[in-house]
Design an enzyme around this catalytic site. Structure first.
Site, mmCIF file in Angstrom:
data_model
loop_
_atom_site.group_PDB
_atom_site.id
_atom_site.type_symbol
_atom_site.label_atom_id
_atom_site.label_comp_id
_atom_site.label_asym_id
_atom_site.label_seq_id
_atom_site.Cartn_x
_atom_site.Cartn_y
_atom_site.Cartn_z
ATOM 1 N N HIS A 143 0.912 -1.077 0.007
ATOM 2 C CA HIS A 143 -0.002 -0.097 0.053
ATOM 3 C C HIS A 143 0.766 1.339 0.073
ATOM 4 O O HIS A 143 0.439 2.195 -0.711
ATOM 5 C CB HIS A 143 -0.949 0.117 1.097
ATOM 6 C CG HIS A 143 -1.963 -0.955 1.211
ATOM 7 N ND1 HIS A 143 -2.075 -2.126 2.075
ATOM 8 C CD2 HIS A 143 -3.254 -1.272 0.518
ATOM 9 C CE1 HIS A 143 -2.982 -2.762 1.965
ATOM 10 N NE2 HIS A 143 -3.714 -2.307 0.942
ATOM 11 N N GLN B 223 -9.258 -6.830 -11.518
ATOM 12 C CA GLN B 223 -9.807 -5.638 -10.908
ATOM 13 C C GLN B 223 -9.559 -4.490 -11.735
ATOM 14 O O GLN B 223 -10.258 -3.470 -12.171
ATOM 15 C CB GLN B 223 -9.712 -5.532 -9.495
ATOM 16 C CG GLN B 223 -9.929 -4.151 -8.605
ATOM 17 C CD GLN B 223 -9.716 -4.352 -7.389
ATOM 18 O OE1 GLN B 223 -10.241 -4.870 -6.345
ATOM 19 N NE2 GLN B 223 -8.340 -3.593 -7.034
ATOM 20 N N SER C 39 0.143 -8.794 0.789
ATOM 21 C CA SER C 39 -1.345 -8.626 0.830
ATOM 22 C C SER C 39 -1.801 -8.962 2.240
ATOM 23 O O SER C 39 -0.849 -9.220 3.067
ATOM 24 C CB SER C 39 -1.834 -10.117 0.089
ATOM 25 O OG SER C 39 -3.178 -10.173 0.824
ATOM 26 N N ARG D 112 -3.752 -10.289 3.503
ATOM 27 C CA ARG D 112 -4.283 -11.506 3.965
ATOM 28 C C ARG D 112 -3.016 -12.567 4.545
ATOM 29 O O ARG D 112 -3.218 -13.523 5.010
ATOM 30 C CB ARG D 112 -4.983 -12.365 2.840
ATOM 31 C CG ARG D 112 -6.224 -11.637 2.465
ATOM 32 C CD ARG D 112 -6.988 -12.338 1.239
ATOM 33 N NE ARG D 112 -8.046 -11.536 0.557
ATOM 34 C CZ ARG D 112 -9.128 -11.451 1.132
ATOM 35 N NH1 ARG D 112 -9.493 -12.345 2.133
ATOM 36 N NH2 ARG D 112 -10.086 -10.919 0.426
#
Length: 273
Positions: free
Chosen positions: A31, A150, A182, A184
């Site tokens: 990010h 996406q 990620s 996750r």
């Protein structure tokens, strides 16, 4: 740094050029690379904006939504350290009307890959991204190429609906061992985390093969382990996302792999031959 949770407050702000990084929080180095790219694109005059919102309508499994990591206070500190100008942190009740009856559906690129195994996922993605664009009014937005499908769908939505937002793709950010970063990943056990880099290694090895069939078989054999289960593994045309029958056009090798309930995605572009 300004933190805004109420969408109504956004309409009172003076309109100013800005670059948006949409996120679901649990921020990590991947990010931050997107935020830095946004700053580079924004220059000294435009705002860098980050949205932190775990979007309930893009989850196909209630357990995945419930388990998604939420680290708001840490995320805000990290945004402040990265020089973000505005962070949008709404609750779901503030974003979605209880009697909502409108959603955005893309019908050409969303039937394969994640769209085939996660019904309604991209309807939820398109709907929230369009709402973020309408609320925050960015001039550009940065998305990671790890979520290749996406990115392609959002670009199509922007094109088809004449949305005045430039879509900027940023290359996948990886751990030193090749695993795609990620939120996750934090849910993997130590054993699963040690195993997960095989996904990237398998795709790189498979890309050396000479036919779609051998690419897929090589990748499958190298990805599979007693710790995981392949959700999908496909070779598709990099533009249309339809099944690739030869290698005369650029193609995309894409996969989603479950480690128990943790679903990891990755992809690799393969040039035309």
């Amino acid at each position: 740094m300004r933190i805004i949770a109420d969408p109504a407050t956004l309409s009172t702000l003076p309109q100013q050029p800005g670059v948006l990084v949409p996120t679901m929080g649990a921020l990590h180095e991947g990010h931050f690379e997107l935020i830095r790219r946004a700053r580079s694109e924004a220059g000294p005059e435009a705002l860098v904006m980050v949205s932190i919102f775990v979007n309930p309508i893009q989850f196909d499994r209630p357990d995945d939504l419930a388990a998604y990591p939420r680290t708001m206070e840490e995320d805000l500190e990290k945004c402040r350290a990265e020089g973000v100008d505005l962070v949008f942190t709404p609750d779901a009740d503030a974003v979605f009307f209880p009697d909502r009856s409108t959603k955005v559906i893309e019908s050409a690129l969303s039937d394969t890959l994640c769209g085939a195994t996660r019904p309604g996922h991209f309807d939820g993605v398109c709907t929230i991204v369009l709402k973020l664009f309408n609320l925050l009014r960015p001039t550009a937005a940065v998305f990671g190429e790890k979520d290749y499908q996406q990115l392609a769908i959002i670009r199509r939505m922007v094109r088809d609906l004449n949305i005045p937002v430039e879509i900027i793709g940023h290359s996948t950010v990886r751990e030193p061992d090749g695993l795609a970063m990620s939120s996750r990943n934090a849910r993997l056990t130590a054993e699963q985390r040690a195993d997960a880099p095989r996904i990237r290694q398998a795709m790189l090895a498979a890309a050396e093969e000479s036919t779609p069939e051998t690419i897929l078989s090589t990748a499958r054999q190298a990805i599979e382990s007693p710790l995981n289960q392949i959700d999908y593994l496909e070779l598709v045309d990099a533009e249309t996302l339809e099944t690739a029958t030869d290698l005369t056009q650029p193609s995309l090798l894409a996969t989603a792999v479950f480690y128990n309930s943790v679903r990891l995605i990755d992809n690799l572009l393969i040039p035309a031959r």
